[in-house]
Each structure stands twice: as structure tokens, then as C-alpha cells.
Design an enzyme around this catalytic site. Structure first.
Site, mmCIF file in Angstrom:
data_model
loop_
_atom_site.group_PDB
_atom_site.id
_atom_site.type_symbol
_atom_site.label_atom_id
_atom_site.label_comp_id
_atom_site.label_asym_id
_atom_site.label_seq_id
_atom_site.Cartn_x
_atom_site.Cartn_y
_atom_site.Cartn_z
ATOM 1 N N GLU A 158 10.046 2.399 -69.404
ATOM 2 C CA GLU A 158 9.115 2.409 -70.473
ATOM 3 C C GLU A 158 9.733 1.201 -71.555
ATOM 4 O OE1 GLU A 158 7.093 6.590 -71.183
ATOM 5 O OE2 GLU A 158 8.978 6.423 -71.817
ATOM 6 N N HIS A 286 0.614 4.069 -80.781
ATOM 7 C CA HIS A 286 0.578 3.776 -79.408
ATOM 8 C C HIS A 286 -0.322 2.879 -79.006
ATOM 9 C CE1 HIS A 286 1.200 4.182 -74.902
ATOM 10 N NE2 HIS A 286 1.942 4.908 -75.150
ATOM 11 N N ARG A 332 6.449 -1.213 -78.618
ATOM 12 C CA ARG A 332 5.099 -0.676 -78.859
ATOM 13 C C ARG A 332 4.360 -1.166 -80.047
ATOM 14 N NH1 ARG A 332 5.719 5.657 -78.184
ATOM 15 N NH2 ARG A 332 5.923 5.379 -75.949
ATOM 16 N N HIS A 392 0.176 7.944 -82.905
ATOM 17 C CA HIS A 392 0.780 8.514 -81.905
ATOM 18 C C HIS A 392 1.998 9.601 -82.351
ATOM 19 C CE1 HIS A 392 2.147 9.275 -78.019
ATOM 20 N NE2 HIS A 392 3.303 8.667 -77.991
HETATM 21 C C1 SIN Z 1 3.897 7.369 -73.149
HETATM 22 O O1 SIN Z 1 3.850 8.241 -72.076
HETATM 23 O O2 SIN Z 1 3.549 6.194 -73.295
HETATM 24 C C2 SIN Z 1 4.513 8.164 -74.635
HETATM 25 C C3 SIN Z 1 5.991 8.148 -74.515
HETATM 26 C C4 SIN Z 1 6.141 8.608 -75.848
HETATM 27 O O3 SIN Z 1 5.608 8.197 -76.896
HETATM 28 O O4 SIN Z 1 7.426 8.938 -75.951
#
Ligand code: SIN
Length: 561
Positions: A158, A286, A332, A392
């Protein structure tokens, strides 16, 4: 007009609004006392530990407290206990793959937090990851994470992580964890879980004491007034310790990845009680929530981009390259603002997430996302997904220490409602589930360690709930309209891109609405929707006011000016 509540938060809030955010409410005098002469109710519920909220933090707390011998009551205002932000978490949870270290994870968390993380909180979490994932989730709860061909945990990528370290259960990791947590809670005889129970206010001394001399005492929390949605009765839940585990604030915004219960109940209750709230301006957006006219916003996990998907504008251009060297996997907040910028520049309602570069079959790797998009006619195996940024995660909250203790005696907070200092000004992906579990467990352990039963007569010294004579039913249109006003004000003026003018407007408009909502609350029969609205407007004021006061862009608080 009959008086309605055992507390008068109106005065409390008016005072608090005029004082600095960092001590909002904590020095405010209690509201006028409106106690009844009769001070014990047959329907009182007494327990050793009251937990408000039933996501990962609440359930982990309940387990540890019950294992240590406490009787525990867990409340959820939803009918379905799976209605929590934890359950909605998709991408995963940080784990410790071979070759990774606590130091490396701490470095990534700190970099994402943009200079505002609490070093001790970061260290605590980074060191505890193996205990949380390998021991608690895998061994104790037997959560079924995806495995690699050798049988080890499978790790995904991520944004802003320096390596692949995210354990996951397909694209529904939060659900896989919550199912096992709730199953463990259900087998623990000391825990009673009660659905459709809406906490209205924390019971705090001196605010709800029937003794005038209580004003000289330090504020402490002895439970909550709770509306039973089925009977319409409001009861006292009394406990020597209370834990707020109510989740975040996403519903304050027009677009959010959060479920409907994320309406800031705990934040507003803590604020009214006088607890310290910090970092409320740091709301993380997000970049990619599913955009469809008829659908609630639905998260399209960052791990989709982690596996290769790229963002394009409606003209097909891969625009992220112009904003950041990491392109679609940039941090993000940068991606979210770039999308916002791109949409404004071209007058578009959304951008597109192109999954064609993903090497795995998206239907197999992302079954939940695939099924949900398909319900609305978008087949992610063949076409790009329309996405928009959405609120988010709330990085601020009720200030807590390493044992989840708030600034008020006998009150704990854990999970998104709290601010441990871990996330600083911006959260690293997949760190919120372990934070909720760790601080939830620590709240339960600390409450058990410090447990001392209250003396038998304490209930007699607390005001009972009074709302006889209030007969006016709620007009649902008023609730809908007031929420629309909150959501659009927050989205436009206290959202992704902020400036002084917008924030002044937000604070002024919300303050005007707050008076109307408070009047509405006082005159109308209590219902869950009214409780949510009252909390929503207070929380929106807290966030907007914090954003207005902080003129420095940092992390997810972005000031254009
Ligand atoms: C996601 O799956 O993009 C969210 C992960 C997160 O916000 O920790």
C-alpha cells in the site's frame, strides 16, 4: 415547556466554543443541574466495564477485560453488529514479513505522520505488531489471512510503505477480523453485547450528580444514559469505568468510505463531558471511493493500486505522474488532492481507476470490490472504475495515553474516536486495525487492573433521566435537511482543500445550525436519529474550528492559503 435532559450541554458548548481547542470543554463549568429527587431506577444496568461501540477496539477491549475477570457490557447503536468501520476495512493490517523490522515500520509511520507523531506511540505499535497479528489474530482468534504458496502470510503493498508488509484476507480484511472477534466475544460468559442501544450522554460527576457539593470534585465518568431503540426508554448504565469505542467521523462529509454509524457520537459525548480533544483538523481522505449516483460511496482499496492499477482522468491521461514521482501510489493525501484538482480543472464528477495493469485476476484478488461494483453495472475485469476522494479516517480524537486513558477519570477511549498520537498529521495505511486492537486490549487490561467496585449508594447520587411530557415526534425531513447542511458545509469548506474564508463560513454556518439543532433536541422525543444529529453538528464544529485555528498545512490538513 417540560425540561428534558439530566444535563444542559447547551451552556457547556457555548463556553467551550470560545476557548482554545486543545482544552475544549475541560475547563468549562458544568451545566445547571436538573436532577430528580428520585434517583434510582429499576431499569438501571450495572456492570464492571461499560464499552460503547463494538468494532475491533470495543471487542478487543471486552475480551481482555472479561479474561481478567470483569463483567462487561458492550453497546452498539446498530441492529447488526457488523456495522462498524473496522468491519469495512479492506486492504489489510500491517504485519512483520521476514526481513522487515520494527524500526522500518516506525520510520514509515513517522514519515506519513509528517512530523506530528508521538514517538512513544509509534514505538509501542511497531514493537507490538507480531504480538497482535501472529499471536492474537492468527493463533488466538484464528483469523484466516491469505497465505503464500509456502504457507506463510501473503503480503500486499500500500502507498507510503517502504515494502510489502500488509497481511490481508482477500479484500475484506476488517470483516475477517471482526467476525472472529465477535465470535470470541459471544463465547465469553462475562460479556453481554446489546444491539440497538444508543448512548445519549456520558454520566459524569459533577454534571449529573444530585449533590451540590460535587462541583468541587474532579470530573469522572460513571457510565452513560442510553436509549433503548426498541422500547424508547432511556436508562442509566452505571459502571466504575467506561470505554468509548465508537469509531470515526466520516459521516460528517458528503462523500465517505465509512458506514452510517461513523457519525462522531463518541467524540461529541467526550467533548460535552469535558475530555481533551486533539488534532481534530486532521481528517484523512481516501483517494478512491466508488462513484455511482445510486450507491453509497464504497472503498476501492489502496491495495488495488498496490497491485498495479493506475489513475486516469476521463480523457484517459495518467495524470498522477505530473503530481508525484510515485504516481498512483504516492501518499494518500497527495493522490486525493491531485484527483480533486483534476476534477475541478476539467469539471468532471470523477476520475477513473484502470485495473488493466493488475497481473492477478481482479475477480479473484478483489472479490468484494468486484461483486459490489458489478451490482452497479461496473465490471472491474473489463472496464475502469469511476472513483472520487472520500473522507476516510479521523487522525485526531479524544486524547489518550498508552493505556487508553482520557483526561477524565474512569473514561477510556480506543480506536478511531481516540487520538493516541500514532498517526500524527496523516495515517499510514493499514495501521488503524492494529492500533484499535492494541489500545482496545490495553484499555481492558488497565480497567481490570485498576478496578474498584463503587460503593453501594453511588447510584443514588446520580440524576435519573427525565423526559416525561415530551410528546413531539421527530420529523424525518428536518433530520435529513440538517445532515445535508452539515455534510455539504464540511465537504466544501472543511474538506480536502481549506482556506480561511471557507473555514470561517463553515464555523459560522455550523454554529447557526447548532442552535437550531439543540432546540430541536430539547423539544422532541428522543430517537437514535436525533442523538446522531446532535452529535454530528457538535463534531462538525469541533473539526471545522480546529481547521480554522490551524493556519499551517501539514499532513492531511491542507491550507491553500
Ligand atoms: C485501503 O484498503 O485502501 C484502506 C487501508 C487503510 O485505510 O488502512
Amino acid at each position: 415547556m417540560p425540561w428534558k435532559r439530566a444535563t444542559d450541554p447547551g451552556r457547556h458548548l457555548a463556553v467551550a466554543a470560545a476557548i482554545p481547542r486543545s482544552c475544549a470543554g475541560s475547563k468549562a463549568p458544568p451545566g445547571p443541574l436538573r436532577a430528580s429527587a428520585m434517583s434510582r431506577q429499576d431499569e438501571d444496568i450495572l456492570t464492571d466495564l461499560l464499552i460503547i461501540g463494538c468494532g475491533a477496539a470495543g471487542a478487543s477491549c471486552a475480551l481482555r477485560a472479561a479474561q481478567a475477570g470483569l463483567s462487561v457490557v458492550v453497546l452498539s447503536n446498530a441492529a447488526d453488529l457488523s456495522e462498524s468501520s473496522s468491519d469495512h476495512a479492506q486492504g489489510g493490517i500491517v504485519a512483520r514479513p521476514p526481513g522487515d523490522t520494527a524500526d522500518d515500520l516506525a520510520r514509515d509511520i513517522t514519515a506519513a505522520g509528517d512530523g506530528l507523531c508521538d514517538e512513544a506511540a509509534v514505538r509501542l505499535l511497531a514493537d507490538s505488531v507480531p504480538e497482535i497479528v501472529d499471536r492474537f489474530l492468527v493463533e488466538e482468534l484464528q483469523v484466516r489471512f491469505n497465505r503464500d504458496p509456502e504457507g506463510g502470510l501473503d503480503f500486499t503493498q500500500e502507498a507510503a510503505h517502504s515494502r510489502r508488509r500488509i497481511a490481508h484476507a482477500d479484500d475484506a480484511t476488517g470483516h475477517a477480523i471482526c467476525v472472529r472477534l465477535l465470535a470470541a466475544v459471544a463465547t465469553e460468559p462475562r460479556i453481554q453485547v446489546m444491539a440497538r442501544q444508543s448512548a445519549v450522554d456520558l454520566i459524569t460527576i459533577p454534571h449529573h450528580s444530585v449533590e451540590p457539593s460535587a462541583i468541587y470534585r474532579e470530573i469522572e465518568c460513571l457510565g452513560a444514559y442510553v436509549l433503548d431503540q426498541q422500547t424508547g426508554e432511556t436508562r442509566r448504565f452505571l459502571a466504575p469505568n467506561t470505554v468509548l469505542a465508537t469509531g470515526g467521523v466520516g459521516q460528517l462529509y458528503l462523500h465517505t468510505t465509512n458506514p452510517r454509524v461513523a457519525r462522531a457520537d463518541g467524540l461529541a459525548m467526550a467533548y460535552r463531558a469535558g475530555a481533551d480533544i486533539v488534532n481534530a483538523e486532521y481528517v484523512q481522505f481516501h483517494p478512491t471511493a466508488f462513484y455511482h449516483r445510486d450507491a453509497d460511496r464504497f472503498l476501492i482499496s489502496e491495495s488495488v493500486r498496490g497491485e498495479g492499477a493506475v489513475l486516469r482522468n476521463k480523457r484517459g491521461e495518467e495524470f498522477m505522474a505530473a503530481y508525484h514521482p510515485m504516481g498512483s501510489l504516492a501518499p494518500r493525501d497527495i493522490v486525493a488532492r491531485a484527483i480533486h484538482d483534476e476534477m475541478l480543472r476539467h469539471g468532471d464528477d470523477y476520475v477513473l481507476l484502470d485495473l488493466s495493469p493488475v497481473s492477478m485476476d481482479p475477480k479473484v484478488r478483489f472479490p468484494t470490490i468486484h461483486a459490489t461494483c458489478l451490482q452497479y453495472g461496473v465490471d472491474i475485469t473489463r472496464e475502469p472504475v469511476p472513483v472520487v476522494p472520500a473522507a476516510h479516517y479521523f487522525c485526531g480524537g479524544v486524547r489518550v495515553d498508552a493505556w487508553s486513558r482520557t483526561s477524565l477519570r474512569r473514561l477510556y477511549a480506543a480506536g478511531e474516536v481516540s487520538c493516541t498520537g500514532l498517526h500524527g498529521a496523516n495515517r499510514l495505511a493499514s495501521t488503524s486495525l492494529p492500533e484499535a486492537i492494541l489500545w482496545g486490549q490495553r484499555a481492558g487490561e488497565d480497567a481490570a487492573r485498576r478496578h474498584e467496585p463503587l460503593d453501594a449508594s453511588f447510584a443514588d447520587r446520580i440524576a435519573v433521566w427525565q423526559d416525561e411530557g415530551l410528546t413531539e415526534e421527530i420529523d424525518p425531513l428536518l433530520i435529513i435537511q440538517d445532515w445535508m447542511m452539515i455534510k455539504s458545509t464540511m465537504w466544501n469548506y472543511a474538506g480536502l482543500v481549506r482556506n480561511a474564508k471557507r473555514l470561517h463560513r463553515a464555523v459560522a454556518d455550523l454554529s447557526y445550525l447548532a442552535h437550531r439543532v439543540e432546540q430541536f433536541y430539547r423539544e422532541t422525543k428522543l430517537a437514535d436519529s436525533l442523538i446522531g444529529l446532535r452529535n454530528g453538528i457538535i463534531a462538525a464544529q469541533i473539526v471545522a474550528d480546529a481547521a480554522r485555528r490551524n493556519g499551517t498545512s501539514r499532513g492531511c490538513h491542507y491550507r491553500q492559503d
